[in-house]
Design a protein around this motif. Structure first.
Motif, PDB file in Angstrom:
ATOM      1  N   LEU A  27       0.838  -1.309  -0.116  1.00 48.51           N
ATOM      2  CA  LEU A  27       0.038   0.040  -0.028  1.00 48.51           C
ATOM      3  C   LEU A  27       0.886   1.208   0.016  1.00 48.51           C
ATOM      4  CD1 LEU A  27      -2.638  -0.840   2.591  1.00 48.51           C
ATOM      5  CD2 LEU A  27      -3.098  -0.863   0.094  1.00 48.51           C
ATOM      6  N   ALA A  28       1.963   1.266   0.816  1.00 47.16           N
ATOM      7  CA  ALA A  28       2.817   2.224   0.563  1.00 47.16           C
ATOM      8  C   ALA A  28       3.683   2.422  -0.522  1.00 47.16           C
ATOM      9  CB  ALA A  28       3.994   1.965   1.740  1.00 47.16           C
ATOM     10  N   ALA A  29       3.856   1.300  -1.277  1.00 47.72           N
ATOM     11  CA  ALA A  29       4.348   1.537  -2.574  1.00 47.72           C
ATOM     12  C   ALA A  29       3.380   2.000  -3.551  1.00 47.72           C
ATOM     13  CB  ALA A  29       4.805   0.003  -3.093  1.00 47.72           C
ATOM     14  N   VAL A  30       2.120   1.561  -3.719  1.00 45.36           N
ATOM     15  CA  VAL A  30       1.102   2.359  -4.548  1.00 45.36           C
ATOM     16  C   VAL A  30       1.066   3.637  -4.151  1.00 45.36           C
ATOM     17  CG1 VAL A  30      -1.414   2.356  -5.028  1.00 45.36           C
ATOM     18  CG2 VAL A  30      -0.237   0.118  -4.711  1.00 45.36           C
ATOM     19  N   ARG A  31       1.102   4.304  -3.193  1.00 40.80           N
ATOM     20  CA  ARG A  31       1.007   5.639  -2.860  1.00 40.80           C
ATOM     21  C   ARG A  31       2.200   6.370  -3.304  1.00 40.80           C
ATOM     22  NH1 ARG A  31       0.402   7.900   2.841  1.00 40.80           N
ATOM     23  NH2 ARG A  31       0.443   9.797   1.609  1.00 40.80           N
ATOM     24  N   THR A  39       4.590   0.813 -16.906  1.00 37.80           N
ATOM     25  CA  THR A  39       3.420   0.499 -16.275  1.00 37.80           C
ATOM     26  C   THR A  39       3.430  -0.943 -15.789  1.00 37.80           C
ATOM     27  OG1 THR A  39       2.236   2.214 -17.597  1.00 37.80           O
ATOM     28  CG2 THR A  39       0.954   0.564 -16.611  1.00 37.80           C
ATOM     29  N   LEU A  40       3.580  -1.950 -16.585  1.00 38.61           N
ATOM     30  CA  LEU A  40       3.411  -3.388 -16.412  1.00 38.61           C
ATOM     31  C   LEU A  40       4.212  -3.634 -15.113  1.00 38.61           C
ATOM     32  CD1 LEU A  40       2.253  -5.937 -17.041  1.00 38.61           C
ATOM     33  CD2 LEU A  40       3.742  -6.653 -18.483  1.00 38.61           C
ATOM     34  N   LEU A  41       5.545  -3.336 -15.151  1.00 42.07           N
ATOM     35  CA  LEU A  41       6.649  -3.671 -14.125  1.00 42.07           C
ATOM     36  C   LEU A  41       6.285  -2.903 -12.752  1.00 42.07           C
ATOM     37  CD1 LEU A  41       9.363  -5.312 -13.695  1.00 42.07           C
ATOM     38  CD2 LEU A  41      10.434  -2.928 -14.238  1.00 42.07           C
ATOM     39  N   SER A  42       5.816  -1.631 -13.011  1.00 46.36           N
ATOM     40  CA  SER A  42       5.314  -0.996 -11.807  1.00 46.36           C
ATOM     41  C   SER A  42       4.010  -1.498 -11.199  1.00 46.36           C
ATOM     42  CB  SER A  42       5.081   0.658 -12.068  1.00 46.36           C
ATOM     43  OG  SER A  42       6.202   1.104 -12.455  1.00 46.36           O
ATOM     44  N   ALA A  43       3.391  -2.074 -12.009  1.00 42.80           N
ATOM     45  CA  ALA A  43       1.977  -2.683 -11.295  1.00 42.80           C
ATOM     46  C   ALA A  43       2.211  -4.151 -10.787  1.00 42.80           C
ATOM     47  CB  ALA A  43       1.096  -2.961 -12.537  1.00 42.80           C
ATOM     48  N   ALA A  44       3.241  -4.743 -11.396  1.00 43.03           N
ATOM     49  CA  ALA A  44       3.591  -6.067 -10.719  1.00 43.03           C
ATOM     50  C   ALA A  44       4.190  -5.792  -9.437  1.00 43.03           C
ATOM     51  CB  ALA A  44       4.604  -6.971 -11.633  1.00 43.03           C
ATOM     52  N   TYR A  45       5.165  -4.721  -9.325  1.00 41.18           N
ATOM     53  CA  TYR A  45       5.924  -4.310  -7.974  1.00 41.18           C
ATOM     54  C   TYR A  45       4.893  -4.096  -6.902  1.00 41.18           C
ATOM     55  CZ  TYR A  45       8.672  -1.460  -4.830  1.00 41.18           C
ATOM     56  OH  TYR A  45       9.344  -0.923  -3.756  1.00 41.18           O
ATOM     57  N   CYS A  46       3.715  -3.554  -7.234  1.00 40.60           N
ATOM     58  CA  CYS A  46       2.842  -3.193  -6.260  1.00 40.60           C
ATOM     59  C   CYS A  46       1.869  -4.044  -5.957  1.00 40.60           C
ATOM     60  CB  CYS A  46       2.054  -1.959  -6.851  1.00 40.60           C
ATOM     61  SG  CYS A  46       2.769  -0.441  -6.854  1.00 40.60           S
ATOM     62  N   VAL A  47       1.239  -5.177  -7.021  1.00 38.66           N
ATOM     63  CA  VAL A  47       0.408  -6.337  -6.752  1.00 38.66           C
ATOM     64  C   VAL A  47       1.007  -7.102  -6.110  1.00 38.66           C
ATOM     65  CG1 VAL A  47      -1.189  -7.854  -8.199  1.00 38.66           C
ATOM     66  CG2 VAL A  47      -1.128  -4.990  -8.575  1.00 38.66           C
ATOM     67  N   LEU A  48       2.108  -7.984  -6.630  1.00 38.29           N
ATOM     68  CA  LEU A  48       2.434  -9.048  -6.001  1.00 38.29           C
ATOM     69  C   LEU A  48       2.509  -9.036  -4.389  1.00 38.29           C
ATOM     70  CD1 LEU A  48       5.310  -9.952  -8.624  1.00 38.29           C
ATOM     71  CD2 LEU A  48       3.145 -11.264  -8.150  1.00 38.29           C
ATOM     72  N   PRO A  49       3.169  -8.141  -3.639  1.00 37.17           N
ATOM     73  CA  PRO A  49       2.935  -8.118  -2.380  1.00 37.17           C
ATOM     74  C   PRO A  49       1.623  -8.265  -1.994  1.00 37.17           C
ATOM     75  CG  PRO A  49       4.435  -6.424  -2.982  1.00 37.17           C
ATOM     76  CD  PRO A  49       3.758  -7.149  -4.217  1.00 37.17           C
ATOM     77  N   MET A  50       0.708  -7.398  -2.579  1.00 41.16           N
ATOM     78  CA  MET A  50      -0.680  -7.305  -2.084  1.00 41.16           C
ATOM     79  C   MET A  50      -1.387  -8.589  -2.207  1.00 41.16           C
ATOM     80  SD  MET A  50      -2.991  -4.065  -3.177  1.00 41.16           S
ATOM     81  CE  MET A  50      -1.798  -3.136  -2.700  1.00 41.16           C
ATOM     82  N   LEU A  51      -0.963  -9.500  -3.224  1.00 39.45           N
ATOM     83  CA  LEU A  51      -1.817 -10.837  -3.139  1.00 39.45           C
ATOM     84  C   LEU A  51      -1.425 -11.558  -2.150  1.00 39.45           C
ATOM     85  CD1 LEU A  51      -1.273 -11.325  -6.994  1.00 39.45           C
ATOM     86  CD2 LEU A  51      -3.397 -10.766  -5.808  1.00 39.45           C
ATOM     87  N   ALA A  75       8.517 -14.846  -7.873  1.00 35.94           N
ATOM     88  CA  ALA A  75       7.929 -13.698  -8.854  1.00 35.94           C
ATOM     89  C   ALA A  75       8.313 -12.113  -8.642  1.00 35.94           C
ATOM     90  CB  ALA A  75       6.683 -14.105  -9.299  1.00 35.94           C
ATOM     91  N   TYR A  76       8.510 -12.091  -7.533  1.00 31.29           N
ATOM     92  CA  TYR A  76       8.596 -10.779  -6.788  1.00 31.29           C
ATOM     93  C   TYR A  76       9.974 -10.316  -7.094  1.00 31.29           C
ATOM     94  CZ  TYR A  76       8.346  -6.496  -4.076  1.00 31.29           C
ATOM     95  OH  TYR A  76       8.585  -5.275  -3.655  1.00 31.29           O
ATOM     96  N   ILE A  77      10.933 -11.302  -6.830  1.00 32.11           N
ATOM     97  CA  ILE A  77      12.528 -10.974  -6.940  1.00 32.11           C
ATOM     98  C   ILE A  77      12.948 -10.414  -8.170  1.00 32.11           C
ATOM     99  CG2 ILE A  77      14.881 -12.080  -6.710  1.00 32.11           C
ATOM    100  CD1 ILE A  77      13.706 -13.936  -4.431  1.00 32.11           C
ATOM    101  N   PRO A  78      12.677 -10.968  -9.366  1.00 35.77           N
ATOM    102  CA  PRO A  78      12.978 -10.506 -10.507  1.00 35.77           C
ATOM    103  C   PRO A  78      12.116  -8.994 -10.974  1.00 35.77           C
ATOM    104  CG  PRO A  78      11.786 -12.027 -11.098  1.00 35.77           C
ATOM    105  CD  PRO A  78      12.169 -12.277  -9.617  1.00 35.77           C
ATOM    106  N   VAL A  79      10.872  -9.055 -10.531  1.00 37.45           N
ATOM    107  CA  VAL A  79      10.489  -7.565 -10.874  1.00 37.45           C
ATOM    108  C   VAL A  79      10.911  -6.582  -9.943  1.00 37.45           C
ATOM    109  CG1 VAL A  79       8.236  -6.408 -10.167  1.00 37.45           C
ATOM    110  CG2 VAL A  79       8.348  -8.691 -11.218  1.00 37.45           C
ATOM    111  N   TYR A  80      11.333  -6.854  -8.579  1.00 32.44           N
ATOM    112  CA  TYR A  80      11.969  -5.858  -7.827  1.00 32.44           C
ATOM    113  C   TYR A  80      13.306  -5.438  -8.279  1.00 32.44           C
ATOM    114  CZ  TYR A  80      12.901  -3.516  -3.233  1.00 32.44           C
ATOM    115  OH  TYR A  80      12.843  -2.357  -2.354  1.00 32.44           O
TER     116      TYR A  80
END
Length: 141
Positions: A27-31, A39-51, A75-80
């Motif tokens: 949630l802090a990352a989304v803010r 966009t796709l990378l940024s969305a994955a960065y926010c959505v994966l931890p939220m899931l 999946a989160y490690i390569p995105v981050y």
């Protein structure tokens, strides 16, 4: 005896606390993230931890969903790492890809994600063993 019986429950609670903290990080990352750049990378960065938190709650009805936590962490490690690479390349201080990945793995967010995955997997394994022992005792009787 009680440690064996309650070990899975303690690990499940620990996994829930870690998942909740991870959702707060998300949630802090989304803010603070700019979704217009990559966009796709940024969305994955926010959505994966939220899931992580919804899958934790869904795992109460289907315990095998605890295994999804490990998939989310992997999946989160390569995105981050890609997000970190984007930042350091923009500021021209990147060393190598491996150094960026290792630095990413050492961050508190990835460590928390790995803690969720490991505690979930350990709880799943302990509960499976307990079920196997319980059915084995019933067969002997």
């Amino acid at each position: 005896m009680t440690t064996r019986r309650n070990g899975g429950k303690v690990l499940t609670i620990l996994s829930g606390v870690f998942s909740f903290l991870l959702a707060l990080y998300a949630l802090a990352a989304v803010r603070g993230i700019d979704l217009r750049q990559n966009t796709l990378l940024s969305a994955a960065y926010c959505v994966l931890p939220m899931l992580s938190l919804p899958f934790f709650f869904l795992a109460f009805s289907a315990r095998w969903l605890l295994l999804v936590q490990a998939i989310l962490a992997l999946a989160y490690i390569p995105v981050y790492a890609a997000m970190n690479w984007r930042t350091c390349a923009e500021l021209a201080y990147c060393g190598s890809v491996s150094s960026v990945v290792l630095t990413t793995i050492a961050t508190s967010k990835v460590m928390l994600f790995l803690s969720v995955a490991l505690s979930s997997l350990a709880a799943f394994v302990l509960e499976r063993r307990q079920e196997d022992r319980h059915t084995e005792k019933k067969r002997k009787c």
